[in-house]
Write an enzyme that holds these catalytic residues in place. Structure first.
Site, mmCIF file in Angstrom:
data_model
loop_
_atom_site.group_PDB
_atom_site.id
_atom_site.type_symbol
_atom_site.label_atom_id
_atom_site.label_comp_id
_atom_site.label_asym_id
_atom_site.label_seq_id
_atom_site.Cartn_x
_atom_site.Cartn_y
_atom_site.Cartn_z
ATOM 1 N N GLY A 53 0.848 -1.202 0.000
ATOM 2 C CA GLY A 53 0.000 0.000 0.000
ATOM 3 C C GLY A 53 0.876 1.242 0.000
ATOM 4 O O GLY A 53 0.553 2.271 0.594
ATOM 5 N N GLY A 70 -0.130 4.860 -0.661
ATOM 6 C CA GLY A 70 -1.190 5.414 0.189
ATOM 7 C C GLY A 70 -0.675 6.431 1.190
ATOM 8 O O GLY A 70 0.525 6.661 1.330
ATOM 9 N N GLN A 71 -1.622 7.011 1.952
ATOM 10 C CA GLN A 71 -1.234 8.128 2.827
ATOM 11 C C GLN A 71 -0.501 7.677 4.095
ATOM 12 O O GLN A 71 0.357 8.408 4.592
ATOM 13 C CB GLN A 71 -2.432 9.013 3.145
ATOM 14 C CG GLN A 71 -3.617 8.323 3.782
ATOM 15 C CD GLN A 71 -4.434 9.281 4.635
ATOM 16 O OE1 GLN A 71 -4.105 10.450 4.788
ATOM 17 N NE2 GLN A 71 -5.515 8.775 5.216
ATOM 18 N N ALA A 111 1.658 5.135 4.251
ATOM 19 C CA ALA A 111 3.027 4.889 3.767
ATOM 20 C C ALA A 111 3.757 6.207 3.532
ATOM 21 O O ALA A 111 4.953 6.323 3.822
ATOM 22 C CB ALA A 111 2.991 4.061 2.488
ATOM 23 N N ASP A 117 -3.775 2.378 19.096
ATOM 24 C CA ASP A 117 -4.747 2.429 20.196
ATOM 25 C C ASP A 117 -4.022 2.608 21.532
ATOM 26 O O ASP A 117 -4.449 3.371 22.397
ATOM 27 C CB ASP A 117 -5.575 1.142 20.217
ATOM 28 C CG ASP A 117 -6.173 0.822 18.854
ATOM 29 O OD1 ASP A 117 -6.895 1.684 18.327
ATOM 30 O OD2 ASP A 117 -5.896 -0.256 18.311
ATOM 31 N N ARG A 143 -2.909 6.108 21.779
ATOM 32 C CA ARG A 143 -4.074 6.966 22.046
ATOM 33 C C ARG A 143 -4.455 6.919 23.528
ATOM 34 O O ARG A 143 -4.780 7.941 24.126
ATOM 35 C CB ARG A 143 -5.257 6.505 21.190
ATOM 36 C CG ARG A 143 -5.146 6.866 19.721
ATOM 37 C CD ARG A 143 -6.134 6.089 18.860
ATOM 38 N NE ARG A 143 -6.188 6.599 17.497
ATOM 39 C CZ ARG A 143 -6.715 5.960 16.467
ATOM 40 N NH1 ARG A 143 -7.248 4.751 16.649
ATOM 41 N NH2 ARG A 143 -6.726 6.492 15.258
ATOM 42 N N HIS A 180 -8.619 -4.703 16.979
ATOM 43 C CA HIS A 180 -8.480 -3.298 16.582
ATOM 44 C C HIS A 180 -9.810 -2.875 15.955
ATOM 45 O O HIS A 180 -9.961 -2.773 14.742
ATOM 46 C CB HIS A 180 -7.321 -3.128 15.599
ATOM 47 C CG HIS A 180 -7.212 -1.725 15.063
ATOM 48 N ND1 HIS A 180 -6.924 -0.651 15.873
ATOM 49 C CD2 HIS A 180 -7.377 -1.215 13.815
ATOM 50 C CE1 HIS A 180 -6.919 0.451 15.143
ATOM 51 N NE2 HIS A 180 -7.197 0.136 13.889
#
EC number: 1.1.1.37
Length: 332
Positions: A11, A14-15, A17, A159, A162, A187
């Site tokens: 990927g 993608g953003q 990466a 997580d 966070r 997740h």
């Protein structure tokens, strides 16, 4: 300088990466004296974008990057890997049931697991980020029978981070002053952020988070739901999913696998549940507290009734996900 290691990111156009690749290339993950061959995999329609990412990595002029390979072919991408970071997955689209999402992803992770089995080193460390991360990771592991199950893990470090950050904000300290929070389970919004064993440094000494906060209703209520729903809150605000924080969490996760966890600290990651002492069924990819030389469960933490109920709920969801995934796996 040591020999270069081969690190794959899927990927890669993608953003997540885009936020991750620079940190891998500049030595923040594997150390400042570890040369890297970086392999970027994405689907054929993304190859134009991937060429742009490749150019930018070249233009960073990073001394540790010995080579960057951009490809849409699994036999090229998975060859002789030391580390595979599987970020790419089929995202959930509007109106899509979780089952539809599982079906699409089982296909991807069955194929990538088989490619790992065929082309990668048997010592490869595999980190799954693409959602549903736990069950995607289990699918990849099942599809790579010659690679030890213990080499597969999935990302619940975001997580975990966070949860640390919420406690730090509430107490007016930095996230570094908080340790040993736990993310149990999936997740997903059934995950259980647990601070019964967490410690916080206040005025130079460590105290339990429950003792420091003296606010049980917040810790059992708003804190839990804030962490569970944080990803959705970011999407609502940004109109895009977490990328910067996800990339940072991947770096933390991979660095701990590579170098081990600090003395006296444990971290959360999705690992195979076989042989755990917490009553979680075997053969699930479930998030536990772990310490890492090679990872092992933190054993013997007392679990209260509130925690037990939350841990069982997320195990039940993972069992159902596994059953759906395995139906698709046998027909894929």
């Amino acid at each position: 300088m040591s020999e270069p290691i081969r690190v794959l990111v899927t990927g890669a156009a993608g953003q997540i990466a885009y936020s991750l690749l620079y940190s891998i290339g500049n030595g923040s993950v594997f150390g400042k004296d570890q040369p890297i061959i970086l392999v970027l995999l994405d689907i054929t329609p993304m190859m134009g974008v991937l060429d742009g990412v490749l150019m930018e990595l070249q233009d960073c002029a990073l001394p540790l990057l010995k080579d960057v390979i951009a490809t849409d072919k699994e036999d090229v991408a998975f060859k002789d890997l030391d580390v595979a970071i599987l970020v790419g997955s089929m995202p959930r689209r509007e109106g899509m049931e979780r089952k539809d999402l599982l079906k699409a992803n089982v296909k991807i992770f069955k194929s990538q697991g088989a490619a790992l089995d065929k082309y990668a080193k048997k010592s490869v460390k595999v980190i799954v980020v693409g959602n549903p991360a736990n069950t995607n990771c289990l699918t990849a592991s099942k599809s790579a029978p010659s690679i030890p199950k213990e080499n597969f893990s999935c990302l619940t470090r975001l997580d975990h981070n966070r949860a640390k950050a919420q406690i730090a904000l509430k107490l007016g300290v930095t996230a570094n002053d908080v340790k040993n929070v736990i993310i149990w389970g999936n997740h997903s919004s059934t995950q259980y952020p647990d601070v019964n064993h967490a410690k916080v440094k206040l005025q130079g000494k460590e105290v339990g988070v429950y003792e420091a906060l003296k606010d049980d209703s917040w810790l059992k209520g708003e804190f839990v739901t804030t962490v569970q729903q944080r990803g959705a809150a970011v999407i609502k605000a940004r109109k895009l999913s977490s990328a910067m924080s996800a990339a940072k969490a991947i770096c933390d996760h991979v660095r701990d696998i590579w170098f081990g966890t600090p003395e006296g600290e444990f971290v959360s990651m999705g690992v195979i549940s076989d042989g755990n002492s917490y009553g979680v069924p075997d053969d699930l990819l479930y998030s536990f507290p772990v310490v890492i030389k090679t990872w092992k469960f933190v054993e013997g933490l007392p679990i209260n009734d509130f925690s037990r109920e939350k841990m069982d709920l997320t195990a039940k969801e993972l069992t159902e996900e596994k059953e759906s995934a395995f139906e698709f796996l046998s027909s894929a």
